[in-house]
Design an enzyme around this catalytic site. Structure first.
Site, short mmCIF file in Angstrom:
data_model
loop_
_atom_site.label_atom_id
_atom_site.label_comp_id
_atom_site.label_asym_id
_atom_site.label_seq_id
_atom_site.Cartn_x
_atom_site.Cartn_y
_atom_site.Cartn_z
CG ASN A 7 -1.85 1.17 1.21
OD1 ASN A 7 -1.86 1.83 0.43
ND2 ASN A 7 -2.85 1.06 2.24
NE ARG A 90 -6.06 1.86 -0.25
CZ ARG A 90 -6.04 3.18 0.32
NH1 ARG A 90 -4.88 3.60 0.87
NH2 ARG A 90 -7.11 3.73 0.47
CG HIS A 179 -12.94 3.95 3.01
ND1 HIS A 179 -13.53 5.03 4.06
CD2 HIS A 179 -11.60 4.16 3.44
CE1 HIS A 179 -12.95 5.55 4.54
NE2 HIS A 179 -11.46 5.24 4.34
NE ARG A 240 -9.83 12.84 3.99
CZ ARG A 240 -10.04 11.61 3.72
NH1 ARG A 240 -11.03 11.04 3.33
NH2 ARG A 240 -9.05 10.67 3.95
CD GLU A 383 -8.97 -0.90 4.17
OE1 GLU A 383 -8.80 -0.69 5.18
OE2 GLU A 383 -9.37 0.06 3.35
#
Ligand code: ADP
Length: 404
Positions: A7, A90, A179, A240, A383
């Site tokens: 990743n 990823r 996601h 965010r 993940e």
């Protein structure tokens, strides 16, 4: 099969070596601040983790360090790189091209590069990771697993923005979500926990970490999700803002004299829990401050839970009901107070939290009351395992095809 999961971020390289059939992580770590003078490398599992200051000018150098530690560290899990059977990467943005994971070839690399316009930092970083692997392990098959592909099933009414249509045609501006690997994993696991086929279930999945997203999964098919063209849309997050009135953007630019990149910074890095509380983007600190009487921290807490509540309502309407709500990531898995606030007052919708089960710790579990029509389930996300599993399946299939 041993799969190395990579990743790559703009200044980091996270990795796990997974033995897929045994469902076991046999090595993991992260190189951080890649390209800066104070770069470091964390390697090892749990109490065996070591942190090493290390020079790494770029992702290529970081990859060399990672591979060296996999075969030469004190507790090296493998003796040579030949024991790595495949690599799974990823990738954040797969755009319209990728509705599932794929074996990486030149064409795939070209498309990931082309899509970098939609996710500049992320896709470019992923490409650096891919190129570093090609250089150090040229003969090992690689698979790309996209954050967006799970949401390619969204219908146009969910993914289009009500802007002039030409911008969709010209720039491919639409909702892609993010996601996706996490939502896919927790929906599959939720079906196992519920002991029902995924195809028979209406699920609302909630990934509540630093980044937050929710999705509506109707009979195994994603039909809506809260993140948009970028991961800025939707829920209030750590830093965010999520969805706001778009007119605020030009207003702020005018009144605060901000450039596009500055206003982007405000929305991505200075808003959310941090922006409202003024304390932190970390929910634990916000919780502590609110319990100490900090009113802005309390407001941040209230806004965060309200934001999740609104999407629950929206997705029940989108699917015409819900069988289970699935929670994951740092907040979803661990914060009993936030869960209590999210589900407070939802009894008329048949959603009843069991206070005692909500307090208990554990792995995958149901926390809804016995008389709750809608189940509430916690599934720790994984993940990396999902990426390893996709890689395993695709590489096995390609080998069978080759043999035929
Ligand atoms: P990401 O992977 O998106 O960076 P995580 O999934 O690790 O984020 O989630 C980070 C968030 O989870 C932080 O806001 C943190 O405060 C929160 N969190 C982690 N553990 C707990 C806990 N025990 N109680 C409350 N919040 C927690």
């Amino acid at each position: 099969m041993n799969v190395l999961v990579i990743n790559a971020g703009s200044s980091s390289l996270k990795y796990q070596l997974v033995h897929v059939e045994n469902h076991a992580v046999i090595a993991k770590g992260i190189c951080e601040r890649v390209g800066s003078a104070n770069a470091f490398h964390k390697h090892g599992i749990d109490e065996n983790e070591v942190v090493i200051d290390a020079q790494m000018a770029d992702h290529d150098a970081a990859m060399a360090l990672v591979l060296d530690s996999l075969i030469n560290s004190d507790d090296a899990p493998i003796k040579s790189l030949d024991e790595i059977d495949a690599i799974g990467h990823r990738i954040v943005q797969g755009g319209k091209y990728f509705d599932k994971s794929v074996l990486i070839d030149d064409d795939v690399i070209e498309k990931i590069d082309e899509l970098a316009e939609l996710a500049p930092l992320h896709n470019k970083a992923a490409l650096m990771g891919i190129r570093a692997c090609q250089k150090h392990m040229p003969n090992i098959p690689m698979v790309a697993v996209f954050d967006t592909s799970f949401f390619q099933t969204l219908p146009p009414k969910a993914y289009m923005y009500p802007l002039p249509y030409e911008y969709y045609e010209k720039y491919a501006i639409r909702k892609y979500g993010a996601h996706g690997t996490s939502h896919r994993y927790i929906s599959e696991r939720a079906a196992v926990v519920l002991d029902e086929p995924l195809e028979d279930l209406k699920l609302i999945t909630c990934h509540l970490g630093n980044g937050c997203s929710m999705s509506a999964i109707d009979h195994g098919v994603a039909v809506d999700t809260s993140m948009g063209l970028t991961p800025l849309d939707g829920l209030m997050m750590g830093t965010r803002c999520g969805a706001i009135d778009p007119a605020i953007v030009p207003f702020l630019m005018e009144h605060e004299n901000l450039t596009t990149s500055e206003v982007n910074d405000v929305m991505n890095k200075k808003s959310g829990l941090l922006g409202i509380s003024g304390v932190s983007n970390d929910l634990r600190s916000v919780r502590d401050a609110s319990e100490g009487g900090n009113e802005r921290a309390q407001l941040a807490y209230d806004m965060y839970s309200n934001s999740v509540k609104k999407y629950i309502g929206a997705y029940i309407a989108v699917m015409g009901g819900v069988d289970a709500i699935v929670l994951t990531a740092g907040v979803g898995e661990n914060c009993e107070k936030m869960r209590r606030m999210i589900f407070a007052g939802l009894q008329p919708l048949g959603i009843i939290l069991d206070e005692e089960k909500n307090r208990q710790r554990g792995f995958e579990r149901e926390i809804s009351a016995d008389n709750s029509a809608v189940k509430i389930i916690i599934i720790p996300t994984n993940e990396e395992y999902m990426i390893a599993l996709d890689t395993f399946r695709i590489v096995e299939e390609s080998e069978i095809d080759r043999d035929i």
